[in-house]
Motif scaffolding. Sequence first.
Motif, mmCIF file in Angstrom:
data_model
loop_
_atom_site.group_PDB
_atom_site.id
_atom_site.type_symbol
_atom_site.label_atom_id
_atom_site.label_comp_id
_atom_site.label_asym_id
_atom_site.label_seq_id
_atom_site.Cartn_x
_atom_site.Cartn_y
_atom_site.Cartn_z
ATOM 1 N N MET A 59 91.762 -34.030 -27.904
ATOM 2 C CA MET A 59 90.631 -33.976 -26.991
ATOM 3 C C MET A 59 89.998 -32.592 -27.097
ATOM 4 S SD MET A 59 90.608 -34.977 -22.907
ATOM 5 C CE MET A 59 91.725 -33.659 -22.382
ATOM 6 N N ARG A 60 88.662 -32.544 -26.960
ATOM 7 C CA ARG A 60 88.007 -31.237 -26.936
ATOM 8 C C ARG A 60 88.042 -30.711 -25.507
ATOM 9 N NH1 ARG A 60 81.768 -30.413 -28.269
ATOM 10 N NH2 ARG A 60 81.685 -30.216 -26.006
ATOM 11 N N VAL A 61 88.508 -29.473 -25.360
ATOM 12 C CA VAL A 61 88.667 -28.874 -24.037
ATOM 13 C C VAL A 61 88.022 -27.499 -24.028
ATOM 14 C CG1 VAL A 61 90.810 -30.158 -23.624
ATOM 15 C CG2 VAL A 61 90.921 -27.877 -24.656
ATOM 16 N N ARG A 62 88.050 -26.840 -22.863
ATOM 17 C CA ARG A 62 87.512 -25.490 -22.738
ATOM 18 C C ARG A 62 88.313 -24.741 -21.692
ATOM 19 N NH1 ARG A 62 84.936 -25.184 -17.941
ATOM 20 N NH2 ARG A 62 84.103 -27.083 -17.006
ATOM 21 N N PRO A 63 88.408 -23.426 -21.809
ATOM 22 C CA PRO A 63 89.048 -22.637 -20.762
ATOM 23 C C PRO A 63 88.180 -22.646 -19.496
ATOM 24 C CG PRO A 63 88.912 -21.402 -22.819
ATOM 25 C CD PRO A 63 88.031 -22.598 -22.961
ATOM 26 N N PHE A 64 88.811 -22.681 -18.333
ATOM 27 C CA PHE A 64 88.045 -22.666 -17.088
ATOM 28 C C PHE A 64 87.217 -21.387 -16.971
ATOM 29 C CE2 PHE A 64 91.526 -25.567 -15.740
ATOM 30 C CZ PHE A 64 90.731 -26.666 -15.462
ATOM 31 N N GLY A 65 87.762 -20.287 -17.480
ATOM 32 C CA GLY A 65 87.069 -19.013 -17.346
ATOM 33 C C GLY A 65 86.027 -18.750 -18.406
ATOM 34 N N PRO A 67 83.644 -21.414 -20.291
ATOM 35 C CA PRO A 67 83.225 -22.775 -20.650
ATOM 36 C C PRO A 67 82.507 -22.880 -21.986
ATOM 37 C CG PRO A 67 81.844 -21.895 -18.902
ATOM 38 C CD PRO A 67 82.983 -20.938 -19.069
ATOM 39 N N ASN A 68 82.033 -21.761 -22.527
ATOM 40 C CA ASN A 68 81.347 -21.801 -23.814
ATOM 41 C C ASN A 68 82.311 -21.856 -24.994
ATOM 42 O OD1 ASN A 68 78.713 -21.682 -22.728
ATOM 43 N ND2 ASN A 68 78.901 -19.452 -22.465
ATOM 44 N N LEU A 69 83.588 -21.573 -24.745
ATOM 45 C CA LEU A 69 84.596 -21.628 -25.801
ATOM 46 C C LEU A 69 85.134 -23.047 -25.898
ATOM 47 C CD1 LEU A 69 86.256 -19.943 -27.846
ATOM 48 C CD2 LEU A 69 87.964 -19.647 -26.034
ATOM 49 N N LYS A 70 85.009 -23.672 -27.065
ATOM 50 C CA LYS A 70 85.458 -25.054 -27.261
ATOM 51 C C LYS A 70 86.757 -25.056 -28.067
ATOM 52 C CE LYS A 70 81.570 -26.110 -25.323
ATOM 53 N NZ LYS A 70 81.543 -26.420 -23.873
ATOM 54 N N LEU A 71 87.660 -25.917 -27.684
ATOM 55 C CA LEU A 71 88.993 -25.967 -28.282
ATOM 56 C C LEU A 71 89.388 -27.409 -28.568
ATOM 57 C CD1 LEU A 71 90.644 -23.626 -25.627
ATOM 58 C CD2 LEU A 71 89.973 -22.917 -27.924
ATOM 59 N N ILE A 72 90.151 -27.621 -29.645
ATOM 60 C CA ILE A 72 90.750 -28.919 -29.935
ATOM 61 C C ILE A 72 92.182 -28.888 -29.431
ATOM 62 C CG2 ILE A 72 91.514 -30.509 -31.738
ATOM 63 C CD1 ILE A 72 89.211 -29.445 -33.474
ATOM 64 N N LEU A 73 92.532 -29.826 -28.570
ATOM 65 C CA LEU A 73 93.878 -29.917 -28.009
ATOM 66 C C LEU A 73 94.738 -30.852 -28.846
ATOM 67 C CD1 LEU A 73 95.962 -29.473 -25.694
ATOM 68 C CD2 LEU A 73 94.880 -31.417 -24.528
ATOM 69 N N ALA A 142 102.422 -28.263 -26.999
ATOM 70 C CA ALA A 142 100.965 -28.213 -26.907
ATOM 71 C C ALA A 142 100.388 -27.007 -27.628
ATOM 72 C CB ALA A 142 100.533 -28.174 -25.437
ATOM 73 N N ALA A 143 99.174 -27.181 -28.145
ATOM 74 C CA ALA A 143 98.464 -26.107 -28.840
ATOM 75 C C ALA A 143 96.980 -26.416 -28.844
ATOM 76 C CB ALA A 143 98.968 -25.959 -30.272
ATOM 77 N N VAL A 144 96.166 -25.380 -29.078
ATOM 78 C CA VAL A 144 94.720 -25.561 -29.194
ATOM 79 C C VAL A 144 94.193 -24.775 -30.381
ATOM 80 C CG1 VAL A 144 94.135 -26.128 -26.805
ATOM 81 C CG2 VAL A 144 94.400 -23.724 -27.469
ATOM 82 N N ALA A 145 93.159 -25.311 -31.008
ATOM 83 C CA ALA A 145 92.431 -24.631 -32.084
ATOM 84 C C ALA A 145 91.002 -24.413 -31.623
ATOM 85 C CB ALA A 145 92.447 -25.462 -33.359
ATOM 86 N N VAL A 146 90.477 -23.206 -31.832
ATOM 87 C CA VAL A 146 89.108 -22.930 -31.430
ATOM 88 C C VAL A 146 88.145 -23.610 -32.401
ATOM 89 C CG1 VAL A 146 88.980 -20.762 -32.741
ATOM 90 C CG2 VAL A 146 87.504 -21.098 -30.754
ATOM 91 N N THR A 147 87.077 -24.173 -31.867
ATOM 92 C CA THR A 147 86.107 -24.912 -32.673
ATOM 93 C C THR A 147 84.722 -24.689 -32.079
ATOM 94 O OG1 THR A 147 85.656 -27.089 -33.661
ATOM 95 C CG2 THR A 147 86.350 -27.071 -31.358
ATOM 96 N N THR A 148 83.734 -25.461 -32.505
ATOM 97 C CA THR A 148 82.384 -25.403 -31.953
ATOM 98 C C THR A 148 81.861 -26.825 -31.820
ATOM 99 O OG1 THR A 148 81.185 -25.378 -34.061
ATOM 100 C CG2 THR A 148 81.998 -23.245 -33.223
ATOM 101 N N PRO A 149 80.814 -27.054 -31.005
ATOM 102 C CA PRO A 149 80.245 -28.396 -30.902
ATOM 103 C C PRO A 149 79.727 -28.936 -32.229
ATOM 104 C CG PRO A 149 79.553 -27.063 -29.043
ATOM 105 C CD PRO A 149 80.234 -26.136 -30.000
ATOM 106 N N SER A 150 79.401 -28.068 -33.182
ATOM 107 C CA SER A 150 78.937 -28.550 -34.483
ATOM 108 C C SER A 150 80.090 -29.027 -35.360
ATOM 109 C CB SER A 150 78.148 -27.455 -35.209
ATOM 110 O OG SER A 150 78.971 -26.334 -35.470
#
Length: 261
Positions: A59-65, A67-73, A142-150
């Motif tokens: 799922m694509r998620v974001r840190p609460f603090g 919101p512009n940072l997108k992550l793959i969970l 659990a882990a996340v990878a930083v990504t972008t909407p593109s």
Amino acid sequence: MKKYIYLLTNIALVVVGLVAHTAQATCVKDGFCDRPIQMGVSISNTPSSPVIYAGTAGMRVRPFGNPNLKLILSNNHVLGAVGPDLCPNTADGYPAPMTWTVQPGSLDLGFDPGNDPAYVAGLVFRYVPIDFTPGARNRVDAAVAVTTPSYASDEILGLGEPNPILGTATVGMPVTKSGRTTGVTTGTVLAVNSTVSVSYGSCGTATFEGQVITTAGLGASGDSGSVVLEQVTNTPVGLYFAGSAFSGIMNPILDVYTALR
């Protein structure tokens, strides 16, 4: 509440030797997807050599603090692993240099592509370490990878957009997920607050407490990292990471968010 103890003989991850395979031209769960990729599809890290493997972009998620940072969970044993042993806790996270996450996973690509921009989906950002020490108790894989909407969409293949509000699994709840191997499947929550021991092969065996048990068939090898949703509302309730012939196992999604901060 009654506590269930399960011994799982394998994690929900595919690891095999090199095989010949051609990337798909359209977005399918175990093939190449045009960017932005949907969630519920094949991913892995590079380097993975001398073996190739695949898990699931959950799922694509974001840190609460931020919101512009997108992550793959996904799972630690998917996004937190690199070759040659593919053990959890071995990838490089933030700050740089950060391990590359590729789509499709190297198993479905047929080879380890290395840092080839044609296959990149993100960069490993953070994982929750798994403690293999005897007597240690873990809560999440659990882990996340930083990504972008593109590069990554917020839609899950076959399920659409998840509810942005997180939920809690309860006994009897009907659930669904979309994963790299079995696609969209459904199941039922059998138990919560369970303790499980999971073998990660040569990497060791880890014990997890507070886990959610589902009916068998919700996932299979390669579905690791799938986000499990309540069927009616698409509300995230868990992160699938292991299973057996008798059940599926997921971390409660609230524990995952807490652990990843």
